[in-house]
Design a protein around this motif. Sequence first.
Motif, mmCIF file in Angstrom:
data_model
loop_
_atom_site.group_PDB
_atom_site.id
_atom_site.type_symbol
_atom_site.label_atom_id
_atom_site.label_comp_id
_atom_site.label_asym_id
_atom_site.label_seq_id
_atom_site.Cartn_x
_atom_site.Cartn_y
_atom_site.Cartn_z
ATOM 1 N N LYS A 183 2.693 -4.939 2.784
ATOM 2 C CA LYS A 183 3.954 -5.151 3.500
ATOM 3 C C LYS A 183 3.671 -5.969 4.752
ATOM 4 C CE LYS A 183 7.748 -3.401 3.121
ATOM 5 N NZ LYS A 183 8.876 -4.274 2.798
ATOM 6 N N SER B 100 10.970 -4.694 7.108
ATOM 7 C CA SER B 100 11.435 -3.412 7.605
ATOM 8 C C SER B 100 10.362 -2.399 7.279
ATOM 9 C CB SER B 100 12.751 -3.025 6.938
ATOM 10 O OG SER B 100 12.528 -2.735 5.584
ATOM 11 N N GLN B 101 10.330 -1.343 8.059
ATOM 12 C CA GLN B 101 9.377 -0.291 7.722
ATOM 13 C C GLN B 101 10.028 1.054 7.933
ATOM 14 O OE1 GLN B 101 6.415 -1.986 10.237
ATOM 15 N NE2 GLN B 101 6.654 -0.445 11.834
ATOM 16 N N PHE B 102 9.524 2.037 7.216
ATOM 17 C CA PHE B 102 10.125 3.364 7.238
ATOM 18 C C PHE B 102 9.345 4.273 8.181
ATOM 19 C CE2 PHE B 102 10.082 7.713 5.508
ATOM 20 C CZ PHE B 102 11.412 8.024 5.699
ATOM 21 N N ILE C 142 14.741 3.716 9.401
ATOM 22 C CA ILE C 142 14.216 2.392 9.083
ATOM 23 C C ILE C 142 14.125 1.543 10.346
ATOM 24 C CG2 ILE C 142 14.571 0.316 7.707
ATOM 25 C CD1 ILE C 142 14.180 2.747 5.960
ATOM 26 N N ALA D 202 15.984 2.339 2.931
ATOM 27 C CA ALA D 202 15.451 0.977 2.964
ATOM 28 C C ALA D 202 16.409 -0.022 2.311
ATOM 29 C CB ALA D 202 14.089 0.933 2.283
ATOM 30 N N LYS D 203 17.123 0.448 1.293
ATOM 31 C CA LYS D 203 18.005 -0.448 0.542
ATOM 32 C C LYS D 203 19.066 -1.141 1.390
ATOM 33 C CE LYS D 203 18.372 0.627 -4.274
ATOM 34 N NZ LYS D 203 19.063 1.437 -5.248
ATOM 35 N N ASN E 163 10.984 3.654 1.675
ATOM 36 C CA ASN E 163 10.277 2.551 2.335
ATOM 37 C C ASN E 163 9.883 1.431 1.379
ATOM 38 O OD1 ASN E 163 8.177 3.812 1.091
ATOM 39 N ND2 ASN E 163 7.165 4.483 2.953
ATOM 40 N N ASP E 164 10.437 1.445 0.200
ATOM 41 C CA ASP E 164 10.180 0.336 -0.710
ATOM 42 C C ASP E 164 11.509 -0.070 -1.348
ATOM 43 O OD1 ASP E 164 9.451 -1.456 -2.596
ATOM 44 O OD2 ASP E 164 7.865 -0.230 -3.498
ATOM 45 N N ALA E 165 12.190 -0.970 -0.663
ATOM 46 C CA ALA E 165 13.529 -1.342 -1.105
ATOM 47 C C ALA E 165 13.504 -2.099 -2.430
ATOM 48 C CB ALA E 165 14.210 -2.184 -0.041
#
Length: 595
Positions: free
Chosen positions: A55, A197-199, A205, A264-265, A319-321
Amino acid sequence: MKHIRNFCIIAHIDHGKSTLADRLLEFTKTIGERDMQAQFLDDMDLERERGITIKSHAIQMDYLYKGEKYTLNLIDTPGHVDFSYEVSRSIAACEGALLLVDAAQGTEAQTISNLYLAMNNNLVIIPVLNKIDLPGAMPEEVKDEMVDLIGCEREDIIPASGKEGIGIEAILNAIVERVPPPSGDPEGELQALIFDSQFNSYRGIEVIFRVKNGRIRKGDKVKFMATGKEYFADEIGTLKLSQVPKEVIECGDVGYLISGIKVAKEVKVGDTITRFAAPAAAPIQGFEEVKPMVFAGIYPVDTSEYEELREAMEKLQLNDASLVWEPETSAALGFGFRCGFLGMLHMEIVQERLEREFDMTVITTVPSVRFEVITTKGETLQVSAPAEMPDPSSIDWIEEPFIKAQIITKAEYVGAIIGLCMDKRSLFKNQVYLTADRVELQFEMPLAEVVFDFFDKLKTISRGYASLDYEFLGNRESTMVKLDIMLNGEGVDALSAIVHRDKAYEWGKKLCEKLRELLPRQQFEIAIQAAIGQKIIARETVKALRKDVLAKCYGGDISRKRKLLEKQKKGKKRMRQVGNVEIPQEAFMAVLKIN
Ligand SMILES: Nc1nc2c(ncn2[C@@H]2O[C@H](COP(=O)(O)OP(=O)(O)OP(=O)(O)O)[C@@H](O)[C@H]2O)c(=O)[nH]1
């Protein structure tokens, strides 16, 4: 703005990007030696282990140059084809790029594809010849390549070694001298590009952005232009070793935004942030929805863990859109999920994270691409799993995704690689000699063929001297068929695959043979059959055997006996029962390894 420089590092995998980034951070004292953890930018364990930046992140450095303080924003880019859209957005947030080339390896496919991306975005390229400390370095040859490729002067190339700390100051100076400061209108309407972006489990987010025009203030009501959603900028700031909250992020600068977003979406890389009260007339160009390209089923090995798996998938998606999934049922595997991934690496990463971070044991089914099926009634169906394939009699035609593949290799492997690609139903498009010994090959090939064993084969036949990059071309008509596998007459839906008609026989035969090797003998005979529709095209048999593992132990040593039983139990964990036959996990992946 005069004192801001936004840059990224582009390089082929393993050419030393992370190591060099560490040196830059050290040299500018952005991180003290005490905080220095090898490869600071790769903060997921998995990333560090694989040595791949998955990422992208950003980090800000202060640098004193001729008595003046400059703000350097290093924007990290992921280095793998699966994440090329993210790379393109990171590049769009920069004015300059360090192009890193390993002095022992020379330019590779990703060096070139990333360079083209950077050039298309009008980035200033600073060529860096890295790893000059290596005994196998060929600085003069690789410099020739770089001059040819970039069209730069030989003197522009900075020799460096991230490992030995050579050339670091020269690189920082070059960033200040050669990369232009950001342009943009500080008084204009806010336009900020989201490039990452990161979670964060406490704060939700965190959106990473680059202000193109205007400025963003803490407390502003903002709008994301592509999703149309509105938020308050509860906290904004810059990214150093940790986050530094600020009241305002000015035009040209890079920062983070926290606004209570939970999923994340909702945050799409490439989207534009604007001010709700005075929105920009148009978003920043280049936004795209990332589409999954590879699909596979993920099932819990232990059916009772379905709910746990669902929770794990939900957390992963936070965290993984780019990971998409929906529930799916399989006769052979029970309840599970149909997942969409950006590519094969992404799929492997998801599987590994499920196992490592969530302690799940999962089975992944044969990956597939998304076919478009046009029925005789004129409907268009999206088919990304064999089970979704309609009856052949109702199909008018089928289209499959094609890619433009670019392979860079040594001259001696060209023949073998062309052979391999032809075998993969490719169209040979072009061949360019980069130097006397290095060749760039271009093909158009079906993505479905890359999804199978292409990477491994390419590596093997080129002894590792081939690198691949690809981009999506579009759909083309192909004669695909659904191939089914049956064990003792019972269909194993999880082993079905959609394959090209010309390859179906070979595929079925090899799969049956492979399954014969992988299926443990049981107390009865197992018939393995491959079929297209009603027609059986291959058959193998696993002979019956009464397997008594303890027989080997001569009744004596009890600890040895226990060990064997333990081993057998472990093996059982990854087994699934279909009818009366037990199938090990490897069998589901066997299709990937057909030679
Ligand atoms: N000899 C030598 N080795 C280096 C140098 N820089 C990096 N390496 C080694 O090269 C390997 C790859 O380095 P990384 O910094 O992880 O490469 P990367 O480009 O970030 O890799 P990805 O994140 O996978 O794209 C590691 O084993 C490093 O120790 C260098 O200047 N000299």
